[in-house]
Design a protein around this motif. Structure first.
Motif, PDB file in Angstrom:
ATOM      1  N   PHE A  46      52.812  37.302   5.241  1.00 52.90           N
ATOM      2  CA  PHE A  46      53.405  36.269   4.652  1.00 52.90           C
ATOM      3  C   PHE A  46      54.040  36.925   3.717  1.00 52.90           C
ATOM      4  O   PHE A  46      55.106  36.641   3.369  1.00 52.90           O
ATOM      5  CB  PHE A  46      52.585  34.983   5.517  1.00 52.90           C
ATOM      6  CG  PHE A  46      54.145  34.045   5.407  1.00 52.90           C
ATOM      7  CD1 PHE A  46      54.966  34.168   6.102  1.00 52.90           C
ATOM      8  CD2 PHE A  46      54.389  32.859   4.189  1.00 52.90           C
ATOM      9  CE1 PHE A  46      56.453  32.849   5.991  1.00 52.90           C
ATOM     10  CE2 PHE A  46      55.272  31.970   4.108  1.00 52.90           C
ATOM     11  CZ  PHE A  46      56.265  31.333   5.295  1.00 52.90           C
ATOM     12  N   ASP A  47      52.784  37.435   2.804  1.00 53.38           N
ATOM     13  CA  ASP A  47      53.398  36.951   1.394  1.00 53.38           C
ATOM     14  C   ASP A  47      54.379  39.073   1.331  1.00 53.38           C
ATOM     15  O   ASP A  47      55.658  38.743   0.392  1.00 53.38           O
ATOM     16  CB  ASP A  47      52.470  38.067   0.035  1.00 53.38           C
ATOM     17  CG  ASP A  47      51.433  36.193  -0.155  1.00 53.38           C
ATOM     18  OD1 ASP A  47      52.823  35.339   0.458  1.00 53.38           O
ATOM     19  OD2 ASP A  47      51.004  36.355  -0.256  1.00 53.38           O
ATOM     20  N   ILE A  48      53.679  39.572   1.710  1.00 50.19           N
ATOM     21  CA  ILE A  48      54.478  40.761   1.875  1.00 50.19           C
ATOM     22  C   ILE A  48      56.058  40.730   2.814  1.00 50.19           C
ATOM     23  O   ILE A  48      56.687  40.937   2.129  1.00 50.19           O
ATOM     24  CB  ILE A  48      53.887  42.034   3.145  1.00 50.19           C
ATOM     25  CG1 ILE A  48      52.556  42.241   2.467  1.00 50.19           C
ATOM     26  CG2 ILE A  48      54.451  43.038   3.263  1.00 50.19           C
ATOM     27  CD1 ILE A  48      51.678  43.092   2.820  1.00 50.19           C
ATOM     28  N   VAL A  49      55.911  39.930   3.022  1.00 57.37           N
ATOM     29  CA  VAL A  49      57.175  39.962   4.425  1.00 57.37           C
ATOM     30  C   VAL A  49      58.345  38.772   3.450  1.00 57.37           C
ATOM     31  O   VAL A  49      59.184  38.856   3.479  1.00 57.37           O
ATOM     32  CB  VAL A  49      57.048  38.254   5.383  1.00 57.37           C
ATOM     33  CG1 VAL A  49      59.131  38.123   6.540  1.00 57.37           C
ATOM     34  CG2 VAL A  49      56.387  39.162   6.703  1.00 57.37           C
ATOM     35  N   LEU A  50      58.020  37.688   2.438  1.00 53.93           N
ATOM     36  CA  LEU A  50      58.522  36.977   1.227  1.00 53.93           C
ATOM     37  C   LEU A  50      58.767  37.875   0.183  1.00 53.93           C
ATOM     38  O   LEU A  50      60.845  38.093   0.229  1.00 53.93           O
ATOM     39  CB  LEU A  50      57.785  35.926   1.427  1.00 53.93           C
ATOM     40  CG  LEU A  50      57.626  34.412   1.662  1.00 53.93           C
ATOM     41  CD1 LEU A  50      56.705  33.422   0.999  1.00 53.93           C
ATOM     42  CD2 LEU A  50      59.032  33.973   2.483  1.00 53.93           C
ATOM     43  N   ASN A  51      58.406  38.509  -0.499  1.00 51.77           N
ATOM     44  CA  ASN A  51      59.257  39.988  -1.105  1.00 51.77           C
ATOM     45  C   ASN A  51      59.693  40.585  -0.858  1.00 51.77           C
ATOM     46  O   ASN A  51      60.621  41.408  -1.024  1.00 51.77           O
ATOM     47  CB  ASN A  51      57.385  41.055  -1.197  1.00 51.77           C
ATOM     48  CG  ASN A  51      57.859  41.465  -2.545  1.00 51.77           C
ATOM     49  OD1 ASN A  51      58.396  40.848  -3.635  1.00 51.77           O
ATOM     50  ND2 ASN A  51      57.638  43.211  -2.585  1.00 51.77           N
ATOM     51  N   SER A  52      59.340  41.011   0.850  1.00 50.46           N
ATOM     52  CA  SER A  52      60.522  42.117   1.325  1.00 50.46           C
ATOM     53  C   SER A  52      62.013  41.423   1.809  1.00 50.46           C
ATOM     54  O   SER A  52      62.904  42.206   1.132  1.00 50.46           O
ATOM     55  CB  SER A  52      59.768  42.344   2.281  1.00 50.46           C
ATOM     56  OG  SER A  52      59.108  42.829   3.072  1.00 50.46           O
ATOM     57  N   VAL A  53      62.066  40.630   2.717  1.00 51.49           N
ATOM     58  CA  VAL A  53      63.292  39.432   1.970  1.00 51.49           C
ATOM     59  C   VAL A  53      63.612  39.264   0.358  1.00 51.49           C
ATOM     60  O   VAL A  53      65.048  39.554   0.142  1.00 51.49           O
ATOM     61  CB  VAL A  53      62.966  37.894   2.583  1.00 51.49           C
ATOM     62  CG1 VAL A  53      64.245  37.098   2.573  1.00 51.49           C
ATOM     63  CG2 VAL A  53      62.507  37.956   3.796  1.00 51.49           C
ATOM     64  N   LYS A  54      63.071  39.018  -0.709  1.00 49.43           N
ATOM     65  CA  LYS A  54      62.949  39.400  -1.562  1.00 49.43           C
ATOM     66  C   LYS A  54      64.426  40.224  -2.069  1.00 49.43           C
ATOM     67  O   LYS A  54      65.353  40.704  -2.798  1.00 49.43           O
ATOM     68  CB  LYS A  54      62.079  39.001  -2.864  1.00 49.43           C
ATOM     69  CG  LYS A  54      62.743  38.828  -4.032  1.00 49.43           C
ATOM     70  CD  LYS A  54      61.615  38.516  -4.845  1.00 49.43           C
ATOM     71  CE  LYS A  54      61.329  39.278  -5.024  1.00 49.43           C
ATOM     72  NZ  LYS A  54      59.593  39.753  -6.315  1.00 49.43           N
ATOM     73  N   ILE A  55      63.431  40.905  -2.487  1.00 53.77           N
ATOM     74  CA  ILE A  55      64.210  43.132  -2.203  1.00 53.77           C
ATOM     75  C   ILE A  55      65.805  43.199  -1.674  1.00 53.77           C
ATOM     76  O   ILE A  55      66.007  43.361  -2.306  1.00 53.77           O
ATOM     77  CB  ILE A  55      63.345  43.682  -2.154  1.00 53.77           C
ATOM     78  CG1 ILE A  55      62.131  43.441  -2.942  1.00 53.77           C
ATOM     79  CG2 ILE A  55      63.421  44.986  -2.558  1.00 53.77           C
ATOM     80  CD1 ILE A  55      60.706  44.751  -2.980  1.00 53.77           C
ATOM     81  N   ALA A  56      65.105  42.783  -0.571  1.00 53.80           N
ATOM     82  CA  ALA A  56      66.763  42.682   0.859  1.00 53.80           C
ATOM     83  C   ALA A  56      67.827  42.422   0.100  1.00 53.80           C
ATOM     84  O   ALA A  56      68.865  42.397  -0.125  1.00 53.80           O
ATOM     85  CB  ALA A  56      66.251  42.920   1.711  1.00 53.80           C
ATOM     86  N   ALA A  57      67.359  40.514   0.047  1.00 50.65           N
ATOM     87  CA  ALA A  57      68.145  40.059  -0.780  1.00 50.65           C
ATOM     88  C   ALA A  57      69.488  40.121  -1.680  1.00 50.65           C
ATOM     89  O   ALA A  57      70.242  40.039  -2.304  1.00 50.65           O
ATOM     90  CB  ALA A  57      67.736  38.212  -1.204  1.00 50.65           C
ATOM     91  N   LEU A  58      67.877  40.555  -2.806  1.00 48.47           N
ATOM     92  CA  LEU A  58      68.892  40.932  -4.228  1.00 48.47           C
ATOM     93  C   LEU A  58      69.250  42.376  -4.232  1.00 48.47           C
ATOM     94  O   LEU A  58      70.288  42.436  -4.664  1.00 48.47           O
ATOM     95  CB  LEU A  58      67.403  41.156  -5.230  1.00 48.47           C
ATOM     96  CG  LEU A  58      67.776  41.990  -6.433  1.00 48.47           C
ATOM     97  CD1 LEU A  58      68.921  40.812  -7.332  1.00 48.47           C
ATOM     98  CD2 LEU A  58      66.621  42.056  -7.183  1.00 48.47           C
TER      99      LEU A  58
END
Length: 308
Positions: free
Chosen positions: A86-98
């Motif tokens: 779940f942390d990996i998914v959140l980190n991916s969403v953060k990088i993609a959103a930025l």
């Protein structure tokens, strides 16, 4: 001598030299199938069949030495809520959103300026935007590795101007990943925005100015609302590939920042856990489908408001 008058709606006989209606319908269907055949074959072989395999693997379990054991289980879906993944998914969403946000902030002014250029310069600018796509993707990523490395051009320029005393660590971090993603997918933001801005009627801006609105007020009240569908389309076009990319995090991030794409690849190629990799892939596809539906709904909403 009496003449028969054809009644309206009466069935007419076949016209000489013209094929019957059923034959014409069959010929039209065959022609359509001939034109759609290559595209349908491509979709079935390279999209529908792989997705069906991915969907089927999700309910099975991994074998002792990898692969798939065809025994039904639900543990793959239970592992999706594991804090590690779940942390990996959140980190991916953060990088993609930025990356998407930066692409919007850079792409909107760029598209606006291109749309206001003379026709000859518009063509040149658009060619310059898509020109990087003519180069191999891996080569372009490796070019950033050379630029951002310790003895690379960026550090040399900063050192030469006396801005830094020693080379900066520009590689193998999330900042390098964002730079690589932004460079790779920025054209996918600019092109939809350019198309939306190009379709704007100049009379609207003139009417706003005649009513006393300043350029900033015209932009926020007229230009931006009318180009919102283009903004949403560009954001989806950038966010989706950023979320699933695994080459740039591997090369520019050095494998230190794992994203969803890297996790899925590792499940298939390293851990050989095909069922869980398929489950991760299915979850990402489902999230992206929801995102596409939201984008389409928002575009229709803004389109309806504009027509009203």
């Amino acid at each position: 001598m009496q003449h028969e008058v054809a009644r309206p709606g009466a069935a007419a006989g076949p016209v000489p030299g013209r094929p019957p209606r059923r034959a014409r319908a069959l010929g039209l269907a065959a022609a359509r199938l001939a034109f759609l055949g290559p595209g349908l074959t491509y979709l079935i072989v390279l999209l529908i069949v792989p997705l069906a395999l991915v969907l089927s693997y999700t309910i099975f379990r991994r074998g002792r030495f990898g692969g798939v054991v065809y025994e039904a289980t639900g543990e793959n879906f239970a592992r999706l809520v594991d804090p590690l993944y779940f942390d990996i998914v959140l980190n991916s969403v953060k990088i993609a959103a930025l990356t998407t946000l930066l692409a919007l902030l850079i792409g909107y002014p760029t598209a606006y300026v291109i749309a206001r250029l003379p026709r000859k310069w518009k063509t040149i600018a658009l060619v310059a935007i898509v020109l990087p796509f003519w180069t191999n993707f891996i080569i372009r990523v490796y070019a950033w590795v050379i630029l951002l490395s310790g003895p690379g051009l960026v550090n040399k320029v900063l050192t030469g101007f006396g801005l830094i005393d020693e080379p900066l660590k520009l590689l193998y971090n999330e900042g390098a990943i964002v730079v690589g993603l932004l460079y790779s997918y920025l054209p996918l933001m600019i092109l939809p925005l350019y198309a939306a801005i190009e379709r704007l009627d100049p009379v609207l801006g003139e009417a706003s100015a005649n009513l006393g609105a300043r350029p900033a007020r015209t932009f926020w009240s007229v230009t931006l609302p009318l180009t919102t569908p283009g903004v949403l389309t560009g954001c989806v076009f950038v966010f989706v590939p950023c979320l699933g990319n695994f080459v740039i995090p591997e090369l520019l991030g050095g494998g230190r920042s794992i994203m969803v794409g890297n996790l899925i690849r590792d499940q298939f190629l390293k851990a050989r856990d095909w069922p869980f990799g398929s489950t991760l892939q299915l979850a990402v596809i489902a999230a992206l489908i929801v995102l596409l539906f939201l984008q389409a709904w928002a575009s229709r909403l803004y389109g309806g408001e504009r027509r009203a």
